[in-house]
Enzyme design. Sequence first.
Site, mmCIF file in Angstrom:
data_model
loop_
_atom_site.group_PDB
_atom_site.id
_atom_site.type_symbol
_atom_site.label_atom_id
_atom_site.label_comp_id
_atom_site.label_asym_id
_atom_site.label_seq_id
_atom_site.Cartn_x
_atom_site.Cartn_y
_atom_site.Cartn_z
ATOM 1 N N LYS A 107 0.856 -1.199 0.000
ATOM 2 C CA LYS A 107 0.000 0.000 0.000
ATOM 3 C C LYS A 107 0.880 1.233 0.000
ATOM 4 O O LYS A 107 2.005 1.206 0.514
ATOM 5 C CB LYS A 107 -0.895 -0.013 1.255
ATOM 6 C CG LYS A 107 -2.104 0.887 1.180
ATOM 7 C CD LYS A 107 -3.135 0.402 0.168
ATOM 8 C CE LYS A 107 -4.523 0.350 0.618
ATOM 9 N NZ LYS A 107 -5.441 -0.449 -0.127
ATOM 10 N N GLY A 219 -20.530 6.437 2.970
ATOM 11 C CA GLY A 219 -19.652 6.777 1.854
ATOM 12 C C GLY A 219 -20.458 7.028 0.598
ATOM 13 O O GLY A 219 -21.622 6.618 0.494
ATOM 14 N N GLY A 221 -18.223 7.472 -2.478
ATOM 15 C CA GLY A 221 -17.139 7.490 -3.465
ATOM 16 C C GLY A 221 -17.369 6.366 -4.470
ATOM 17 O O GLY A 221 -18.482 5.825 -4.582
ATOM 18 N N ASN A 222 -16.313 6.005 -5.165
ATOM 19 C CA ASN A 222 -16.448 5.003 -6.233
ATOM 20 C C ASN A 222 -17.001 3.670 -5.724
ATOM 21 O O ASN A 222 -17.919 3.092 -6.323
ATOM 22 C CB ASN A 222 -15.076 4.807 -6.905
ATOM 23 C CG ASN A 222 -15.149 3.750 -7.993
ATOM 24 O OD1 ASN A 222 -16.032 3.790 -8.849
ATOM 25 N ND2 ASN A 222 -14.254 2.789 -7.948
HETATM 26 N N1 GLU Z 1 -7.178 -0.043 -3.397
HETATM 27 C C1 GLU Z 1 -7.959 -1.233 -3.612
HETATM 28 C C2 GLU Z 1 -8.004 -2.087 -2.374
HETATM 29 O O1 GLU Z 1 -7.798 -1.647 -1.279
HETATM 30 C C3 GLU Z 1 -7.491 -1.984 -4.844
HETATM 31 C C4 GLU Z 1 -6.073 -2.425 -4.839
HETATM 32 C C5 GLU Z 1 -5.594 -2.891 -6.178
HETATM 33 O O2 GLU Z 1 -6.373 -2.887 -7.109
HETATM 34 O O3 GLU Z 1 -4.423 -3.250 -6.256
HETATM 35 O O4 GLU Z 1 -8.326 -3.247 -2.451
#
Ligand code: GLU
Length: 428
Positions: A107, A219, A221-222
């Site tokens: 992350k 929320g 958002g997307n």
């Molecule tokens: N940010 C998204 C998650 O927390 C997607 C991560 C990704 O697609 O690598 O799962």
Amino acid sequence: MAEEGFNAFKMAQKQFDRIADKLDLDEGTRKILRKPIREYHFNIPVKMDDGSTQVFEAFRIQHNDARGPCKGGIRFHPQETVDTVRALAMWMTWKTAVANIPLGGGKGGVICDPHDLSDREQERICRGYVREIYDELGPDKDIPAPDVMTTAQHMLWMMDEYEKINGSKNPGVITGKPVDMGGSLGRTEATGYGVIYVLREVLKEMDLDINEMTASVQGFGNVAQHAVELFIEYGGTVVSVSCWDQEDSCAYSYFREDGIDLEELRGITDRFGSIDKKKAKEKGYTRRSGEDWIKDDVDILIPAALENAITEDNVEDIKDSVRLIISGANGPITPEADEMLEEMDIVVIPDFLANAGGVTCSYFEQVQSNQNYYWPKEEVLGKLDNMMTDAFYEVWELAKRKNIRVRDAAYMISIDRVAEACKKRGWV
Ligand code: GLU
């Protein structure tokens, strides 16, 4: 996010320790999995539009890559903390493992507020981020994606910078790109739809008819918008959504008893998911405090905003009508709240299972990008539905067989898979 007394990484470690004990995991594997394998902390210098120079603090945390390259989003948030990114990286490891895709967990985060930055300034942050750690990224090392307040456009700037430095085309270095620039059809919908594919199966197992179900969503958002979209398409009713209001610096929830109209609300929402409060009032929505979403008399609660949303302090606000909580956000329920929800007989479908649709579709995007051959949307969403459904049933069957919480079963499957990979590689 920085919040008094709350440390997401401590919470993630606590969740891990609980299952490590249940699995009787050996000491060496525990030591590997309790901490990220690699961390990058850096400062991105950015020339601002007014000629001044700002420095933005940023992180990329790689929690584990025993099952494949690290995978996970990059967040832009003014209250980002390194411990939150550590926790989110760890949750990505469990997420890719429970979805059974050949990737690890990572992350990233940048402490910044895109609301206050021009597009050009955001582009410079994206390019600076890649310049600082480009050696550590790559389709076979670590593959970022969008997350809180980052979009397909941010991913494209990052890809472009990576390719410029590398001197070759590498669209598999990043996922969540725009569809006409190496992205996958279905990626925008994937996380929210994935939540609802799982919800559809849970309801079948609980013998509940989706047409009679009402939900309150935290929320807009997307993830939240696509979860709401598919839930309504399947026949459910959403009575409330909540969002951050940039003008007032607080969250509001918008309620309408006979159900929200998604397209109507989308039409009055900015790109960060903030709903225009004046227009919402004109359209018959009641505006309430951001915390009120949890107090609704509904069957299902869907936290789809940020971590630390359901805690021991507000769990008692949840009405008796609630049968099920399914998480679109990462880390929205604290371990203390989890215990209390079990006593209240509320089924909890944990984040890293329920919202694994995003990373699963990212995996599809990477496969397509690496092959330079793209699939139709129905194929992407069909494959996604199958993988989410399979992952859910594996977890659900284990939970039933062992008479344990769904979260514990999901953790057992994923920790066991990652521990096995570490062992097979000879790390323990
Ligand atoms: N940010 C998204 C998650 O927390 C997607 C991560 C990704 O697609 O690598 O799962």
